[in-house]
Design a protein around this motif. Sequence first.
Motif, PDB file in Angstrom:
ATOM      1  N   TYR A  42       0.699  -1.253   0.113  1.00 31.86           N
ATOM      2  CA  TYR A  42      -0.048  -0.051   0.160  1.00 31.86           C
ATOM      3  C   TYR A  42       0.750   1.121   0.069  1.00 31.86           C
ATOM      4  CZ  TYR A  42      -3.613   3.105   0.945  1.00 31.86           C
ATOM      5  OH  TYR A  42      -4.498   4.224   0.828  1.00 31.86           O
ATOM      6  N   ASP A  43       1.784   1.319   0.819  1.00 23.18           N
ATOM      7  CA  ASP A  43       2.857   2.484   0.831  1.00 23.18           C
ATOM      8  C   ASP A  43       4.013   2.081   1.400  1.00 23.18           C
ATOM      9  OD1 ASP A  43       4.026   4.645   1.050  1.00 23.18           O
ATOM     10  OD2 ASP A  43       2.626   5.772   2.504  1.00 23.18           O
ATOM     11  N   PRO A  44       4.957   1.655   0.549  1.00 21.08           N
ATOM     12  CA  PRO A  44       6.257   1.212   1.049  1.00 21.08           C
ATOM     13  C   PRO A  44       7.055   2.298   2.120  1.00 21.08           C
ATOM     14  CG  PRO A  44       6.119   1.162  -1.101  1.00 21.08           C
ATOM     15  CD  PRO A  44       4.961   1.696  -0.781  1.00 21.08           C
ATOM     16  N   ARG A  45       6.793   3.392   2.116  1.00 15.78           N
ATOM     17  CA  ARG A  45       7.326   4.753   2.675  1.00 15.78           C
ATOM     18  C   ARG A  45       6.604   5.023   4.023  1.00 15.78           C
ATOM     19  NH1 ARG A  45       8.507   4.450  -2.402  1.00 15.78           N
ATOM     20  NH2 ARG A  45       6.237   4.967  -2.930  1.00 15.78           N
ATOM     21  N   ARG A  46       5.426   4.122   4.396  1.00 18.55           N
ATOM     22  CA  ARG A  46       4.941   4.430   5.639  1.00 18.55           C
ATOM     23  C   ARG A  46       5.895   3.994   6.776  1.00 18.55           C
ATOM     24  NH1 ARG A  46       1.545   1.947   8.647  1.00 18.55           N
ATOM     25  NH2 ARG A  46      -0.052   3.378   9.434  1.00 18.55           N
ATOM     26  N   ASN A  47       6.384   2.779   6.871  1.00 14.85           N
ATOM     27  CA  ASN A  47       7.429   2.399   7.662  1.00 14.85           C
ATOM     28  C   ASN A  47       8.578   3.193   7.908  1.00 14.85           C
ATOM     29  OD1 ASN A  47       9.403   0.806   9.184  1.00 14.85           O
ATOM     30  ND2 ASN A  47       9.127  -0.973   8.002  1.00 14.85           N
TER      31      ASN A  47
END
Length: 239
Positions: free
Chosen positions: A157-162
Amino acid sequence: MSLRPFILGLAASFGLAWLLVVIVPFIMMRNLGPITLTKETDGAAGIFYPKRSGRIVNGAKVYAENGCYLCHTQVARPTYAGNDMYRADLAGLARDPERGDTRRETNAYDFEGETFAQIGLTRMGPDLANVARRFEAAVAAKGGGGDPAAMFYAHLYDPRRNPETRKSTCPSYRFLFTRREIKGQPSNEALPFGGDATSELLPSPDAKALVSYLLAMKKDQPVPAALNFAPPEPKAAAR
Ligand code: HEC
């Protein structure tokens, strides 16, 4: 140079490469028969048939459609083609809690059930041959709270969320999720984020197939001696 030798030279230099890189491996690997196990070396008789569970066929299709193979490989290379064993947890876990060191090279049988072996074009992102093992180990390291599937959904969904992968260049595959109005009970498949009082985020059937495929990426099951290119070194006492 006249045209004739030029054309012949061109045909030979491309033709030979095509023969050796495409045709010879195809003939060698198109119909892999089962491997017979021997009692002395494998401790069992019968045949070796690699087992994989999950939505391999559908998942591989979504993987291909979305071009994951452009940036991700799925091979721990054979040592003659560049060693991968030293890379942390790429070829298996160096310290698997149950089986110890499970690292090994990838072989053609690891792609059982797939129409194409998606070995990948580049390693822009990490190799995925054993990504399910890595995610399981990450969940275990956090004390077991969590679920590798949820980690995959969140990443897609969003690799940059982590915060650890804030600068990730893995594309976001948001279109594999749908926002749905909550009517009655919220779904137990909803993502743990992105929802509010009235709506929730749900993985689409494609996302589920892809995650099932990613969860099957454990190319570390023990192989028969005939396939093991790097057998463990005998212990000093046994020599
Ligand atoms: C443009 C190149 C690119 C494409 C296309 C791409 N990725 Fe990635 N991916 C990366 C990079 C770079 C990373 C490393 C940064 C990170 O962990 O987010 C990564 C990381 C990952 C990770 C985490 C791996 C780990 O060991 O932590 C997973 C899982 C993943 N990608 C899955 C996918 C899937 C599934 C697709 C296709 C739907 C895909 N990627 C398409 C570049 C790409």
